[in-house]
Design an enzyme around this catalytic site. Structure first.
Site, mmCIF file in Angstrom:
data_model
loop_
_atom_site.group_PDB
_atom_site.id
_atom_site.type_symbol
_atom_site.label_atom_id
_atom_site.label_comp_id
_atom_site.label_asym_id
_atom_site.label_seq_id
_atom_site.Cartn_x
_atom_site.Cartn_y
_atom_site.Cartn_z
ATOM 1 N N HIS A 1 55.390 43.985 48.097
ATOM 2 C CA HIS A 1 54.411 42.908 48.247
ATOM 3 C C HIS A 1 53.373 42.956 47.117
ATOM 4 C CE1 HIS A 1 51.520 40.239 50.170
ATOM 5 N NE2 HIS A 1 52.447 39.931 51.057
ATOM 6 N N GLY B 1 30.100 43.476 42.216
ATOM 7 C CA GLY B 1 30.545 44.718 41.574
ATOM 8 C C GLY B 1 30.740 44.526 40.073
#
Lengths: 312, 312
Positions: free
Chosen positions: A94, A175
């Site tokens: 995935h 961030g």
């Protein structure tokens, strides 16, 4: 008044939101158990479901509760993921870019999409500031249109993120411009409910799954509200069309399922079964029953007993 | 606390039962409207659904509420049926013996089968004493095993009832041994929820429907929890396998639907569509979706969002 009645009152007065965080670990039972423990025992939050797949190497948790409770649970899960999952050693079928890969919040009852956007911003801020993991806002929380689609945000994967974060248009929403060295990058957002629906093919050759996924997904000209990839399930010697069905009222499960069966038949590949990861709204399944049983005039809003009881 | 919260408390503290009375009038809109009005405006009772079929010449009402409220509504409906339906002039495709033909009570929430049996006895007594209509108790309310099955109780129909009531073993449970001259006889009872499921065939010749009904119903060796008859739908130029599915957990809708399709294909008759009369439990439909989508591991008790919210 009995205790259970008091409980009902609390539930019905409360805002309810869902969170379905995805983590990049589907094999190590110790880590999965640590994640589960982090999600349990938080006041006002129920862990409704968790599901791990070794080939995807991924686990999906389903949390339901108050916005504050669910936010706290999501944050604690991210901390456990950061401390226990090393993305430099991660492999799986995935797409993924972080230990806590994607954290969507979904309005369920008494809550709005705007409130879930607000929750996603708050949680993304905490993850960046407290855990040191840069975050992108996606879905309804996106700050730029090109970040609405999770696949675009995640393109490049964990390995491509150090470079991607330095590109002008890919500065994180929260961030700094360097990935967390082992936990990568996290996508946080708000969205409508979706159904994670996978159809399995009885062949180890992933080409059929990839070709069918391309034919049916909206981004390459298929069904508008269907996202699909073809993945290999090594441990089962099989392959899979792995989908997110993001609007089952407009593009129902049965429409896509039947299209996959037709494509597979043309390719000479058997459809061996399907799976739904996590929870699905009853209506998405009832619409399938209506289709397959040819219940032309059936009115799901009037004729399903439980929904009429709830309505009262 | 808001008004709606108070409403929830009342609902959750209350015993809820369902009543699905069937009346022998499916054509005269004036009579059907009078029945509907009789069911509305009773405190503690919601009329969830009503459905009329001109070929069956029959209407089905679905009531939900407190045992006292639902009893009162059922009784009022019977009085309107007695005053407005003349069985000596009634014809229709569906078996019937009275203006108010059958009145089942079903435990839904916070109520037991025994309570519904008690309600059925009380209502049957009222219908006999106040309205002059003899009543049989059937289903879980039966006083003799041979009265459990509605088809046995109703055998002979309205026209055969004067003679039947005089037979030693067919003395009514309430009322005298003569039918009401225009309203006939009523069956009252308690039972589990069932799904009234009809599959339509694209032929005016009723022989296929009758032969398929015989093949699939439990009483002639078919599926255990399926009751079926073949009926002609004059107004649509079609025919129908008309069923009561009395235990969809054991004999699911999709099993019977697929069997009907196979029989019909062998007979060269098209299946044109299906219908559910009144309400159906969500699980009966979700099980069909699971079957047709090949969702092998799907756990309907864990993976349906609404049922998990309710569970909280």
């Amino acid at each position: 008044m009995t205790q259970s009645c008091i409980h009902y009152i609390i539930i019905f007065m409360e805002k309810l939101i869902e969170c379905v965080p995805n983590f990049s670990e589907g094999r190590d039972m110790g880590v999965i158990a640590a994640l589960r423990r982090a999600a349990e025992g938080i006041s006002g939050v129920a862990l409704l479901d968790y599901s791990s797949d070794p080939d995807h190497n991924r686990s999906v948790f389903t949390l339901l509760g108050s916005p504050d409770g669910v936010s706290e649970a999501a944050f604690r899960l991210c901390r456990v993921a950061r401390d226990n999952i090393d993305m430099t050693r991660h492999s799986g079928a995935h797409p993924r870019m972080g230990a806590a890969d994607v954290i969507p919040f979904i309005p369920i009852r008494g809550s709005t999409m705007d409130e879930c956007v607000e929750v996603s911003r708050r949680v993304a801020g905490l993850i960046a500031n407290e855990l040191g993991i840069p975050c992108f806002l996606y879905g309804e929380s996106c700050t730029r249109e090109e970040r609405r689609d999770l696949a675009s945000v995640r393109r490049g994967g964990f390995e491509g993120m150090p470079h991607k974060l330095l590109q002008e248009e890919w500065a994180p929403d929260f961030g700094g411009r360097a990935i967390h060295p082992t936990a990568g990058v996290t996508a946080v957002g708000a969205r409508k409910p979706l159904v994670a629906f996978n159809v399995n093919l009885g062949t180890p050759d992933v080409r059929a799954a990839k070709s069918i996924a391309k034919a049916i997904r909206g981004s390459s000209g298929g069904f508008a509200h269907c996202k699909a990839i073809g993945v290999k399930l090594e441990s089962r010697g099989a392959t899979q069309v792995s989908m997110n069905m993001v609007d089952c009222d407009s593009t129902p499960l049965h429409t896509v399922y039947e299209a996959i069966c037709e494509h597979a038949a043309r390719l000479g590949v058997p459809v061996t079964g399907s799976e739904i990861i996590g929870l699905a709204p009853a209506d998405a399944l009832i619409d399938c029953a209506k289709h397959f049983l040819k219940l032309g005039d059936f009115d799901r809003d009037r004729q399903v007993l439980e929904s009429r009881i709830l309505e009262l």
